[in-house]
Design a protein around this motif. Structure first.
Motif, PDB file in Angstrom:
ATOM      1  N   ILE A  28       0.913  -0.960  -0.019  1.00  0.00           N
ATOM      2  CA  ILE A  28      -0.041   0.261  -0.014  1.00  0.00           C
ATOM      3  C   ILE A  28       0.951   1.176  -0.271  1.00  0.00           C
ATOM      4  CG2 ILE A  28      -1.567   1.235   1.059  1.00  0.00           C
ATOM      5  CD1 ILE A  28      -2.863  -1.258   2.568  1.00  0.00           C
ATOM      6  N   GLN A  29       1.192   1.657  -1.320  1.00  0.00           N
ATOM      7  CA  GLN A  29       2.565   2.919  -1.268  1.00  0.00           C
ATOM      8  C   GLN A  29       1.162   4.164  -1.092  1.00  0.00           C
ATOM      9  OE1 GLN A  29       4.337   0.833  -4.402  1.00  0.00           O
ATOM     10  NE2 GLN A  29       5.941   0.555  -2.550  1.00  0.00           N
ATOM     11  N   ARG A  30       2.333   5.355  -1.604  1.00  0.00           N
ATOM     12  CA  ARG A  30       1.829   6.161  -2.220  1.00  0.00           C
ATOM     13  C   ARG A  30       3.626   7.428  -2.042  1.00  0.00           C
ATOM     14  NH1 ARG A  30       0.961  11.968  -0.933  1.00  0.00           N
ATOM     15  NH2 ARG A  30      -1.081  12.599  -2.111  1.00  0.00           N
ATOM     16  N   LEU A  31       3.383   7.670  -3.238  1.00  0.00           N
ATOM     17  CA  LEU A  31       4.456   8.350  -4.188  1.00  0.00           C
ATOM     18  C   LEU A  31       5.429   7.699  -2.855  1.00  0.00           C
ATOM     19  CD1 LEU A  31       2.873  11.812  -3.685  1.00  0.00           C
ATOM     20  CD2 LEU A  31       3.534  10.728  -5.519  1.00  0.00           C
ATOM     21  N   GLY A  32       6.081   6.496  -3.626  1.00  0.00           N
ATOM     22  CA  GLY A  32       7.058   6.188  -2.883  1.00  0.00           C
ATOM     23  C   GLY A  32       6.922   5.808  -1.399  1.00  0.00           C
ATOM     24  N   GLU A  33       6.501   6.222  -0.683  1.00  0.00           N
ATOM     25  CA  GLU A  33       6.617   5.811   0.796  1.00  0.00           C
ATOM     26  C   GLU A  33       5.382   4.908   0.886  1.00  0.00           C
ATOM     27  OE1 GLU A  33       5.310   8.196   5.331  1.00  0.00           O
ATOM     28  OE2 GLU A  33       4.548   8.855   2.575  1.00  0.00           O
ATOM     29  N   THR A  34       6.073   3.245   1.412  1.00  0.00           N
ATOM     30  CA  THR A  34       5.142   2.269   2.276  1.00  0.00           C
ATOM     31  C   THR A  34       4.576   3.086   3.546  1.00  0.00           C
ATOM     32  OG1 THR A  34       6.119   0.931   0.957  1.00  0.00           O
ATOM     33  CG2 THR A  34       4.770   0.137   1.851  1.00  0.00           C
ATOM     34  N   LEU A  35       2.513   2.376   3.194  1.00  0.00           N
ATOM     35  CA  LEU A  35       2.325   2.723   4.662  1.00  0.00           C
ATOM     36  C   LEU A  35       1.335   1.029   5.059  1.00  0.00           C
ATOM     37  CD1 LEU A  35      -0.353   5.642   2.814  1.00  0.00           C
ATOM     38  CD2 LEU A  35       1.586   5.854   4.458  1.00  0.00           C
ATOM     39  N   GLY A  36       1.859   0.225   4.331  1.00  0.00           N
ATOM     40  CA  GLY A  36       0.766  -1.074   4.197  1.00  0.00           C
ATOM     41  C   GLY A  36       1.355  -2.029   3.813  1.00  0.00           C
TER      42      GLY A  36
ATOM     43  N   VAL B 144      -4.694  -1.407  -7.746  1.00  0.00           N
ATOM     44  CA  VAL B 144      -5.756  -0.436  -7.922  1.00  0.00           C
ATOM     45  C   VAL B 144      -6.329  -0.426  -6.240  1.00  0.00           C
ATOM     46  CG1 VAL B 144      -8.030   0.086  -8.709  1.00  0.00           C
ATOM     47  CG2 VAL B 144      -6.344  -0.999 -10.318  1.00  0.00           C
ATOM     48  N   VAL B 145      -7.053  -1.301  -5.705  1.00  0.00           N
ATOM     49  CA  VAL B 145      -7.180  -1.464  -4.166  1.00  0.00           C
ATOM     50  C   VAL B 145      -6.527  -0.436  -3.384  1.00  0.00           C
ATOM     51  CG1 VAL B 145      -8.042  -2.421  -2.233  1.00  0.00           C
ATOM     52  CG2 VAL B 145      -8.574  -2.931  -4.087  1.00  0.00           C
ATOM     53  N   ALA B 146      -5.272  -0.812  -3.536  1.00  0.00           N
ATOM     54  CA  ALA B 146      -3.762  -1.308  -2.675  1.00  0.00           C
ATOM     55  C   ALA B 146      -3.905   0.663  -2.786  1.00  0.00           C
ATOM     56  CB  ALA B 146      -2.994  -1.653  -3.123  1.00  0.00           C
ATOM     57  N   MET B 147      -4.477   1.212  -3.737  1.00  0.00           N
ATOM     58  CA  MET B 147      -3.702   2.208  -3.997  1.00  0.00           C
ATOM     59  C   MET B 147      -4.893   3.341  -3.605  1.00  0.00           C
ATOM     60  SD  MET B 147      -2.693   5.111  -7.293  1.00  0.00           S
ATOM     61  CE  MET B 147      -4.820   5.396  -8.427  1.00  0.00           C
ATOM     62  N   VAL B 148      -6.238   3.315  -3.540  1.00  0.00           N
ATOM     63  CA  VAL B 148      -7.011   4.052  -2.808  1.00  0.00           C
ATOM     64  C   VAL B 148      -7.431   3.972  -1.195  1.00  0.00           C
ATOM     65  CG1 VAL B 148      -9.190   3.695  -2.833  1.00  0.00           C
ATOM     66  CG2 VAL B 148      -8.886   3.691  -4.723  1.00  0.00           C
ATOM     67  N   LEU B 149      -6.688   2.037  -1.039  1.00  0.00           N
ATOM     68  CA  LEU B 149      -5.627   2.355   0.588  1.00  0.00           C
ATOM     69  C   LEU B 149      -5.432   3.312   1.038  1.00  0.00           C
ATOM     70  CD1 LEU B 149      -6.618  -1.027   1.310  1.00  0.00           C
ATOM     71  CD2 LEU B 149      -8.042   0.150   1.609  1.00  0.00           C
ATOM     72  N   ALA B 150      -4.302   3.696   0.384  1.00  0.00           N
ATOM     73  CA  ALA B 150      -3.124   4.391   0.257  1.00  0.00           C
ATOM     74  C   ALA B 150      -3.500   5.994   0.177  1.00  0.00           C
ATOM     75  CB  ALA B 150      -1.744   4.295  -1.101  1.00  0.00           C
ATOM     76  N   GLU B 151      -4.481   6.257  -0.223  1.00  0.00           N
ATOM     77  CA  GLU B 151      -5.007   7.396  -0.023  1.00  0.00           C
ATOM     78  C   GLU B 151      -6.207   7.817   1.187  1.00  0.00           C
ATOM     79  OE1 GLU B 151      -4.709   9.867  -1.766  1.00  0.00           O
ATOM     80  OE2 GLU B 151      -2.675   8.922  -3.213  1.00  0.00           O
ATOM     81  N   MET B 152      -7.152   7.186   1.327  1.00  0.00           N
ATOM     82  CA  MET B 152      -7.880   6.743   1.929  1.00  0.00           C
ATOM     83  C   MET B 152      -7.484   6.493   3.438  1.00  0.00           C
ATOM     84  SD  MET B 152     -10.201   7.402   1.129  1.00  0.00           S
ATOM     85  CE  MET B 152     -10.000   8.254  -0.348  1.00  0.00           C
ATOM     86  N   THR B 153      -6.156   6.311   4.078  1.00  0.00           N
ATOM     87  CA  THR B 153      -5.256   6.125   4.948  1.00  0.00           C
ATOM     88  C   THR B 153      -4.833   7.652   5.068  1.00  0.00           C
ATOM     89  OG1 THR B 153      -4.454   3.696   4.543  1.00  0.00           O
ATOM     90  CG2 THR B 153      -3.068   5.051   6.199  1.00  0.00           C
ATOM     91  N   GLU B 154      -4.519   8.257   4.223  1.00  0.00           N
ATOM     92  CA  GLU B 154      -3.303   9.061   4.957  1.00  0.00           C
ATOM     93  C   GLU B 154      -4.394  10.038   4.336  1.00  0.00           C
ATOM     94  OE1 GLU B 154       0.342  10.383   3.978  1.00  0.00           O
ATOM     95  OE2 GLU B 154       0.055   8.500   5.452  1.00  0.00           O
TER      96      GLU B 154
ATOM     97  N   VAL C 293      -4.339  14.475  -3.312  1.00  0.00           N
ATOM     98  CA  VAL C 293      -5.109  13.460  -4.488  1.00  0.00           C
ATOM     99  C   VAL C 293      -6.582  13.217  -2.836  1.00  0.00           C
ATOM    100  CG1 VAL C 293      -6.171  12.155  -5.598  1.00  0.00           C
ATOM    101  CG2 VAL C 293      -3.556  13.064  -6.079  1.00  0.00           C
ATOM    102  N   THR C 294      -7.757  13.823  -2.910  1.00  0.00           N
ATOM    103  CA  THR C 294      -8.799  14.153  -2.645  1.00  0.00           C
ATOM    104  C   THR C 294     -10.127  12.732  -3.247  1.00  0.00           C
ATOM    105  OG1 THR C 294     -10.295  15.394  -2.903  1.00  0.00           O
ATOM    106  CG2 THR C 294      -8.480  15.501  -1.338  1.00  0.00           C
ATOM    107  N   LYS C 295      -9.866  12.938  -4.516  1.00  0.00           N
ATOM    108  CA  LYS C 295     -10.487  11.978  -5.318  1.00  0.00           C
ATOM    109  C   LYS C 295     -10.000  11.148  -5.822  1.00  0.00           C
ATOM    110  CE  LYS C 295     -13.225  12.352  -9.662  1.00  0.00           C
ATOM    111  NZ  LYS C 295     -14.021  13.670 -10.651  1.00  0.00           N
ATOM    112  N   ALA C 296     -10.532   9.279  -5.379  1.00  0.00           N
ATOM    113  CA  ALA C 296      -9.984   8.515  -6.024  1.00  0.00           C
ATOM    114  C   ALA C 296     -10.140   7.809  -7.517  1.00  0.00           C
ATOM    115  CB  ALA C 296      -8.620   7.746  -4.874  1.00  0.00           C
ATOM    116  N   THR C 297     -11.123   7.772  -7.152  1.00  0.00           N
ATOM    117  CA  THR C 297     -12.179   6.517  -8.161  1.00  0.00           C
ATOM    118  C   THR C 297     -12.548   7.495  -8.797  1.00  0.00           C
ATOM    119  OG1 THR C 297     -14.095   6.308  -6.200  1.00  0.00           O
ATOM    120  CG2 THR C 297     -11.561   4.888  -6.736  1.00  0.00           C
ATOM    121  N   THR C 298     -13.820   6.740  -9.839  1.00  0.00           N
ATOM    122  CA  THR C 298     -14.889   7.847 -10.453  1.00  0.00           C
ATOM    123  C   THR C 298     -15.282   6.541 -11.092  1.00  0.00           C
ATOM    124  OG1 THR C 298     -14.625   9.182 -12.571  1.00  0.00           O
ATOM    125  CG2 THR C 298     -13.182   7.645 -12.898  1.00  0.00           C
TER     126      THR C 298
END
Length: 746
Positions: free
Chosen positions: A122-130, A152-162, A204-209
């Protein structure tokens, strides 16, 4: 990916979005998410592990494992398959997990029944969150489409965690946690304040569409805007040097890459928003950068990273000017910053924290001139900090405390209060001489490089300006300054000095000081390359222009000029000959010449210390440039933290070199000053004075502490103590410090 797979992926993202939008507590959200993923992937187990601290992962939610293990099962970074995924930042997809190297069985989870394992970071901009994990009893590897869906799901989780979506699940977002970063001190001092980001990260506050067609249009429009901006920059760069245009040509080529755009378009069809796919591409780029050793490939990947960042700003509208108000106690946080940008902020800045930078950088020079703490190489600070976060900068230890807890705040509050009391005590000494207990008076001068530094001449109690760095006026401009501009500036500096001596050092560029409009030299070791007086002698037009500007600025007043980085007497002879030609020309033109002219050199290389006695007799004065001299004497790059702190001004061999230089100047009746960081440290300043220096030049804020020290000690006794140790090959630092404590002077 087949249309059915894309549709299923979008359906899963839609369900996730609905779960995240619910008003339920964070843990309930996490529990619902793992159930949704397990059901969609037809897996018996889905688990989410998040970092508890920098080295520890915690099981925060699971479908299929024992519920009693949630928030109890923890593992270190690199431990087990989950820890390995987090450490490497790469996917592990195996049909037989127990057979994998590093497998660790966690009995409290009940996972012994499950053979297959797929872990996605679960990553965001090179930083692993989980790590997101799915497991099944059957031995099978997930298909590439299934792995992609998990990414795809992991990226959404990264945004939501942050964004704090799981805060109630005892999962504190990293941007709300206290963070301590061990870095490198670029300028000493301690300050507490609030973060002001030089270039805030895009959130980034909007991850999906629900409308991939509209998102595709947004992405393509943004890419078109990006390409237009690059074309505009190219048009402006055509009048500048070829290197800048070449960089922008590379940008244009990368921005036109169909594969780059196609990867992002494919992600949008899976249900991502435009900004989310750009950020995913940026995260992938940063992961590749971390693994590539080839310098050329790293540069190209860095270009892609920068393009992604520019594209994100276009899509979100989050430009550099975000409208964030500067706090009343701002600590500037940036990846890096140029001197022009830093000067625009002015002295309102309390401290500076940089992810990159160097102890000899332009930013460091300005920070020292302003006497504000500077931290460099603060890895990860840009990702960790948000505008307005409380921050403590410990420039003495090279540590940053971001969002410090109450204990840290209280400890540093007391330290800062004590420093403020000391400054009040030093201000009372401003008009008193730095005369030691045994009657020796030491002249304390200040270093400067900006017109804004001159008010410190009076407030600090400095006797004069022992070093005025003229290169800053060249560095902060986009083109070579005019002679008339320099002459007017130098005249204002002399006016502000109000009769006190100002020693102007001629242009000292090269090494870490690069002019944006002068073609850079590709040198393997620039600190020992084409720099300072070497540039002046090879570019006589620049040296001549600066000397003319200085002579005209003096306009009949006394003038002191110093040539930097003279390594051989012949370089001084050539520079002095150039000055004599300029003087002769000025006389012919009828310009007013200085009332008196002192011409000296800065001794920064050991070679000049061994110059013949005749050299020391013919120069008007000498300034020991301690920063460079020490690094060349010990062959220890002062930009390299691994080696620079190993070497000490009080090393017996170095003190022997200083003694020899002082003796040669005494024999030639040549005035001598020590200039550098060591001159501004009380203990080192005492050692220099004890060895024989009667003039020191330092940053303005150091004059008070150094004067306070010198006025309370007996120099002869200090010299006797130093000699008793160094003649035995011992470093006298510890003994000198203990002696000062006994004297009550420390």
């Amino acid at each position: 990916m087949a249309e059915r797979d894309e549709s299923e992926s979008r359906k899963l993202l839609g369900r996730l979005r609905a779960a995240l939008a619910e008003s339920s507590a964070g843990q309930a959200r996490l529990d619902r998410i793992v159930r949704l993923i397990a059901g969609s992937m037809q897996a018996e187990v889905c688990s989410i592990y998040l970092f508890r601290d920098a080295d520890t992962l915690e099981l925060c939610a699971t479908e299929g494992l024992m519920q009693g293990a949630v928030h109890r099962t923890r593992m270190r970074l690199g431990e087990g398959l989950v820890g390995r995924v987090a450490q490497a930042g790469t996917i592990t997809n195996t049909a037989n997990a127990p057979a994998e190297p590093g497998f660790r069985y966690m009995p409290e989870t009940g996972e012994e029944r499950y053979s297959s394992f797929c872990g996605v970071p679960i990553q965001r901009l090179g930083e692993t969150l989980g790590v997101l994990v799915v497991q099944s009893k059957s031995q099978r590897e997930l298909t590439s489409d299934e792995v992609y869906a998990l990414e795809v799901v992991a990226m959404v989780l990264a945004e939501m965690t942050e964004l704090g979506a799981f805060a109630a699940a005892d999962v504190t977002p990293s941007h709300r946690q206290a963070v301590m970063i061990r870095a490198v001190s670029g300028q000493e001092g301690t300050v507490a304040g609030h973060v002001f980001l030089h270039e805030p990260r895009v959130v980034v506050t909007k991850a999906t569409t629900d409308d991939p067609v509209a998102e595709l249009s947004r992405l393509r429009d943004a890419v078109d805007t990006l390409r237009f901006q690059i074309d505009e920059m190219l048009n402006k760069a055509r009048g500048l040097n070829g290197e800048q245009a070449q960089v922008l040509e590379t940008y244009r080529m990368l921005a036109a890459s169909r594969s780059w755009l196609r990867r992002m378009e494919d992600d949008i069809t899976s249900g991502h928003s435009a900004e989310a796919v750009v950020e995913r591409e940026q995260t992938a780029t940063r992961n590749r950068m971390a693994q590539v050793e080839d310098a050329y490939l790293r540069d190209r990947l860095h270009d892609l990273d920068d393009l992604s960042n520019r594209l994100l700003r276009i899509l979100t509208g989050q430009g550099k000017d975000t409208g964030a108000k500067m706090p009343i106690d701002p600590v500037l946080v940036a990846k890096n910053i140029g001197p022009g940008e830093l000067l625009e902020y002015g002295k309102a800045i309390r401290g500076i924290v940089l992810e990159e930078g160097s102890v000899g950088s332009h930013a460091a020079i300005v920070a020292r001139a302003w006497s504000i703490p500077l931290i460099i190489h603060a890895k990860g600070v840009m990702a960790a900090a948000l505008n307005g976060d409380p921050i403590v900068v410990d420039g003495d230890q090279g540590i940053v405390h971001l969002r410090p807890d109450e204990v840290v705040e209280r400890a540093f509050g007391e330290k800062i209060a004590m420093q403020a009391l000391a400054q009040e005590r030093y201000s009372s000494l401003r008009d008193l001489p730095a005369t030691t207990a045994d009657g020796q008076t030491i002249t304390l001068n200040m270093n400067a490089g900006l017109m804004a530094d001159l008010p410190s001449l009076e407030s600090s109690g400095a006797a004069g300006v022992g070093l005025f760095r003229t290169e800053l006026q060249f560095i902060i401009r986009n083109k070579m300054p005019q002679r008339s501009e320099l002459s007017a500036l130098y005249a204002r500096i002399m006016d502000a000095a109000a009769g006190k001596r100002v020693v102007f050092r001629t242009l000292d560029i090269g090494s870490d000081k690069v002019l944006p409009y002068l073609k850079p030299q590709d040198e393997p070791n620039p600190a020992m390359g084409w720099r300072a007086i070497r540039v002046g002698l090879d570019k006589p037009g620049i040296l001549r222009m600066q000397l003319q500007a200085l002579l005209r600025a003096a306009n009949g007043r006394p003038l002191s000029i110093m040539f930097p980085f003279v390594a051989h007497p012949s370089e001084y002879d050539a520079a002095r000959a150039a000055l004599d030609k300029v003087i002769a020309r000025e006389k012919i033109l009828g310009h007013c010449l200085p009332e008196s002219l002192d011409v000296g050199v800065m001794l920064e290389t050991p070679s000049l210390a061994f110059a013949p006695a005749a050299f020391f007799k013919k120069i008007d004065f000498l300034s020991v440039g301690g920063n460079d001299l020490k690094q060349f004497f010990f062959a220890a790059d002062r930009e390299n933290e691994r080696v620079r702190r190993r070497y000490d001004l009080m090393d017996p061999a170095y003190l022997g070199l200083i003694e020899m230089i002082l003796a040669k100047c005494a024999a030639g009746h040549t005035p001598i000053t020590f200039c550098g960081e060591d001159a501004g440290r009380p203990l080192e300043a005492l050692a220099l004075a004890a060895m024989g220096f009667r003039s020191l030049s330092m940053r303005p804020a150091s004059i008070g502490p150094v004067k306070n020290m010198l006025r309370r000690i007996d120099l002869a006794a200090a010299r006797e103590l130093i000699d008793s140790h160094r003649h035995k090959g011992e470093n006298p630092r510890a003994a000198l410090k203990s002696w000062l404590m006994v004297q009550g002077a420390l």
